[in-house]
Design a protein around this motif. Structure first.
Motif, short mmCIF file in Angstrom:
data_model
loop_
_atom_site.label_atom_id
_atom_site.label_comp_id
_atom_site.label_asym_id
_atom_site.label_seq_id
_atom_site.Cartn_x
_atom_site.Cartn_y
_atom_site.Cartn_z
N ALA A 147 0.83 -1.20 0.00
CA ALA A 147 0.00 0.00 0.00
C ALA A 147 0.87 1.26 0.00
N ASN A 148 1.94 1.25 0.79
CA ASN A 148 2.84 2.41 0.82
C ASN A 148 3.50 2.62 -0.53
N ALA A 149 3.91 1.53 -1.16
CA ALA A 149 4.53 1.64 -2.48
C ALA A 149 3.55 2.24 -3.49
N ALA A 150 2.28 1.82 -3.42
CA ALA A 150 1.27 2.34 -4.34
C ALA A 150 1.02 3.82 -4.08
N ARG A 151 0.96 4.22 -2.82
CA ARG A 151 0.74 5.64 -2.49
C ARG A 151 1.87 6.50 -3.04
N VAL A 152 3.11 6.08 -2.79
CA VAL A 152 4.26 6.86 -3.25
C VAL A 152 4.28 6.95 -4.77
N HIS A 153 4.00 5.83 -5.44
CA HIS A 153 4.05 5.81 -6.90
C HIS A 153 3.03 6.77 -7.51
N THR A 154 1.83 6.79 -6.97
CA THR A 154 0.80 7.68 -7.52
C THR A 154 1.10 9.15 -7.18
N VAL A 155 1.58 9.41 -5.97
CA VAL A 155 1.91 10.78 -5.60
C VAL A 155 3.04 11.32 -6.46
N GLU A 156 4.07 10.49 -6.70
CA GLU A 156 5.19 10.92 -7.54
C GLU A 156 4.74 11.28 -8.95
N ASN A 157 3.62 10.70 -9.37
CA ASN A 157 3.10 11.00 -10.70
C ASN A 157 1.94 11.98 -10.66
N GLY A 158 1.74 12.64 -9.51
CA GLY A 158 0.73 13.69 -9.40
C GLY A 158 -0.70 13.20 -9.49
N ARG A 159 -0.98 12.00 -8.94
CA ARG A 159 -2.32 11.42 -9.04
C ARG A 159 -2.89 11.16 -7.65
N ASP A 160 -4.23 11.13 -7.56
CA ASP A 160 -4.94 10.77 -6.33
C ASP A 160 -5.38 9.32 -6.44
N ILE A 161 -4.85 8.46 -5.59
CA ILE A 161 -5.02 7.03 -5.77
C ILE A 161 -6.45 6.56 -5.58
N GLU A 162 -7.23 7.26 -4.74
CA GLU A 162 -8.59 6.79 -4.47
C GLU A 162 -9.52 6.91 -5.67
N HIS A 163 -9.08 7.62 -6.70
CA HIS A 163 -9.90 7.76 -7.90
C HIS A 163 -9.60 6.67 -8.94
N PHE A 164 -8.72 5.74 -8.59
CA PHE A 164 -8.33 4.69 -9.52
C PHE A 164 -9.11 3.41 -9.27
N THR A 165 -9.19 2.59 -10.30
CA THR A 165 -9.66 1.21 -10.18
C THR A 165 -8.45 0.30 -10.17
N MET A 166 -8.43 -0.67 -9.26
CA MET A 166 -7.31 -1.61 -9.23
C MET A 166 -7.63 -2.83 -10.09
#
Length: 695
Positions: free
Chosen positions: A436-455
């Motif tokens: 989960a931490n890896a996913a948060r960092v990856h999306t933040v580094e790319n300027g995205r809000d993760i909760e708006h994504f579908t996994m």
């Protein structure tokens, strides 16, 4: 590109070798344990098993597509050729000095990774090219002859040549390589102007070194593989999936094996992108968890995010900056040591840690009953009721809960003074939090809000963990495609033939020279099309152009997508708009008044794939038929819960499995936690949606 013939995709992972056979009757898949000493044997075993299930003879298979971790493993384990590196006088220590970045800022005993080539094997030539390709110091033929004798006396198996500014003029590299080939035709030689003709000497040197280091081993392996396939009656062309997510010939792969660094994970991203397009999803988080690692990738507008640099063989627990940076086209993803075989331990502070060490396939997790004694994530999942010991891998690998209990008790629970169930929960919760931490960092580094994504979850381990991951990340929708357990192998079958050609060409944007750019792009197109034509001669092609740009004075560039066309000098205004839009997306603002620079260009030529069939969403209908009742440990509720076990085949379009539920199939198991419900979709996918949302 022929799509009607029988085609097979094979992905060698750290624990399992996955096989997917596409034939007229559909798709036949299987998993076999990876054979480390003879990886081609596991490939043959898997192909035979998949073909037998499909009722197809081996000589009826028309194409083999393969991805391998051989290159990555060879670099990590330092199992490569005896290598010499030839560079410009004064630059032999570039690969040891690195970027002078302290990746662990407060570690007073920081240990830097050792360079791939020891200093005594780094040789220098007294020559120099300028950044615009001008010859500042000619290369003396006598010095070339002397260098040839030095290499021959050193008994080297491979040579990497990386001279300063060879991306602008490679005459000296070619002169040195030709002299070596004339004297020693059997010697493996790589030159940086072919492998990575881009600005920045550190990644360029690293890339040509990595290529030369593994080339003899990879060429030998691929030669053995093709020979064994032919011996078994499978005389079909073999193609490799490269790190950028496309197919190249086995001959190209043998010449440029550095392009195979992330070939398996790239297949997974292609697999997820295909389903994203079919379901009309524009913002997707791809989650691929296998036996050794977990990979997370952003997929937007139906395509995975790509990059032109990649870091391999990190020495500090997958910490960015602690590895070897190479410049090769790659699907951009974050990868951590969190797979089913990842080993759990207690650190010096008394905390549970998981990975990056893995039990792999030899000896494997303790529950495999193959000699493993270390507790792994698979052992923890078995004790928590998430795996059926009698139906793992379709019953091919019987699991021992007693072995798992003994391993977790001896190495974790006894030391922590807790029950084996609590220790097992600690293992799974730690690995889920790491991902989960890896996913948060990856999306933040790319300027995205993760909760708006579908996994989209796939790989043998992802369906077990994805629902809990969504709970941690605040993601409402999760898609588990059919064949998820062998997703990367299926992704190979959906990949285009493609090749990415790159070139360094430095310009200030206000002095944009369209004529020079057009000439460089024509060279890139000729190079890329030559490789793509080898596998997809008659297929329509598409081109994708990227410029790497920065504000003057900045230390790194960002990729900027541009239309591929013949440029005019006036197009610098259009390029400026594209750069500022890309910069705004990444950093939230632009910088007024600073000049802008272009450093490198990249052109991808790819075969055009057929359009995917769009999937009509299905809402919740009738409950799916239950096989039996069983229990598993629900992490969010911190207790065992009674769950319905449902066969994946029963999840027909609209069929519902209210969480808690366990959906079983041969290659994997999907855990539906209490907070979610699963709904069958028309293409065989499972849509897991948070309860309370509209179904």
């Amino acid at each position: 590109m022929t799509t009607s013939m029988n085609r097979i995709g094979v992905d060698i992972g750290g624990t399992f070798t996955d096989v997917a056979l596409q034939y007229s009757g559909g798709l036949s898949t299987c998993k076999v344990l990876t054979n480390y000493s003879h990886p081609e044997q596991a490939i043959l075993d898997g192909i035979k098993l998949a073909a037998e299930k499909a009722g197809i003879a081996l000589n009826d298979i028309g194409q083999v597509i393969h991805g391998t971790t051989l290159v990555t493993n060879a670099l990590i384990e330092r199992r490569g050729a005896k290598l010499a590196f030839i560079t410009t006088e004064g630059f032999r220590d570039v690969i040891e000095m690195r970027s002078e970045n302290r990746f662990e800022q407060y570690d007073l005993n920081l240990s830097l990774p050792k360079p791939m080539v020891p200093r005594q094997d780094r040789l220098t030539l007294n020559e120099r090219m300028g950044p615009n390709g001008e010859v500042l110091l000619p290369l003396d033929p006598a010095e070339v002859d002397e260098m040839v004798q030095t290499v021959l006396a050193g008994d080297y198996e491979a040579v990497a040549i990386g001279l300063m500014h060879s991306y602008a003029n490679n005459a000296h590299e070619v002169q040195m390589a030709e002299a070596l080939r004339a004297a020693a035709p059997e010697l493996s030689i790589s030159i940086s102007s072919v492998i990575s003709p881009q600005m920045r000497e550190l990644p360029r040197f690293n890339t040509v070194i990595a290529n030369a280091y593994v080339q003899p081993q990879v060429a030998d392996y691929l030669g053995r593989l093709v020979a064994r396939l032919t011996e078994e009656g499978l005389d079909a062309p073999v193609f490799m999936l490269h790190s950028g997510g496309g197919l190249i010939s086995v001959e190209t792969a043998a010449e440029q094996p550095v392009r195979l660094l992330e070939s398996g994970p790239a297949g997974g991203a292609i697999f997820a992108a295909d389903f994203a397009r079919a379901h009309g999803l524009n913002s997707v988080l791809s989650f691929d968890m296998g036996g050794t690692t977990a990979k997370i990738c952003l997929i937007e507008d139906g395509a995975p995010k790509t990059a032109n640099t990649f870091e391999v063989a990190r020495t500090y627990r997958f910490k960015k900056g602690s590895g070897m940076t190479v410049s090769t086209p790659v699907v951009e993803m974050v990868e951590i040591g969190a797979g089913g075989g990842s080993i759990a331990s207690i650190d010096s502070l008394g905390r549970i840690q998981v990975g990056p060490r893995s039990a792999a396939s030899e000896p494997g997790p303790a529950c495999y009953q193959k000699g493993g004694t270390e507790p792994t994530v698979t052992d923890a999942n078995l004790l928590l009721g998430r795996l059926d010991p009698d139906n793992f891998a379709g019953g091919a690998i019987p699991l021992s809960a007693a072995n798992s209990d003994s391993a977790i008790a001896a190495k974790l629970a006894d030391e922590l003074g807790t029950s084996t169930e609590d220790a097992a929960f600690g293992v799974t919760e730690m690995v889920d939090e790491n991902m989960a931490n890896a996913a948060r960092v990856h999306t933040v580094e790319n300027g995205r809000d993760i909760e708006h994504f579908t996994m989209i979850g796939f790989g043998g381990g992802a369906p077990l963990h994805a629902c809990r991951l969504c709970e941690k990340l605040g993601i409402d929708d999760l898609l588990i495609p059919p064949g998820a357990g062998v997703g990367s192998a299926i992704g190979f079958l959906k990949a285009p033939f493609s090749y990415e050609a790159t070139r360094g060409l430095f310009q200030h944007l206000h002095q944009f020279d369209a004529q020079a750019v057009n000439a460089a792009l024509q060279e890139l197109e000729n190079e890329a099309r030559l490789f793509v034509e080898a596998g997809a001669k008659d297929a329509p092609k598409t081109s994708r152009l990227t410029a790497f740009m920065r504000y003057s004075g900045q230390g790194w560039e960002i990729p900027v997508s541009l239309p591929y066309k013949e440029f005019a000098d006036a197009d610098k205004a259009e390029i400026l708009v594209a750069f500022e839009a890309a910069y705004q997306t990444l950093f939230g603002r632009i910088i007024d008044g600073l000049p802008i620079e272009i450093t490198n260009w990249s052109l991808v030529v790819a075969s055009v794939l057929p359009d995917v069939d769009r999937v009509t969403p299905h809402g919740a209908g009738k409950p799916a038929e239950e096989l039996r009742s069983r229990s598993f440990y629900d992490a969010a509720q911190r207790k065992q819960v009674t769950a319905r076990e449902i066969a994946r085949s029963a999840m027909t379009p609209g069929a519902v499995a209210e969480g808690p539920a366990v959906i079983v199939e041969n290659e994997t198991t999907t855990i539906v936690t209490s907070a979610y419900r699963a709904i069958g979709q028309g293409d065989g996918s499972l849509l897991l949606r948070r309860k309370g949302d509209t179904a």
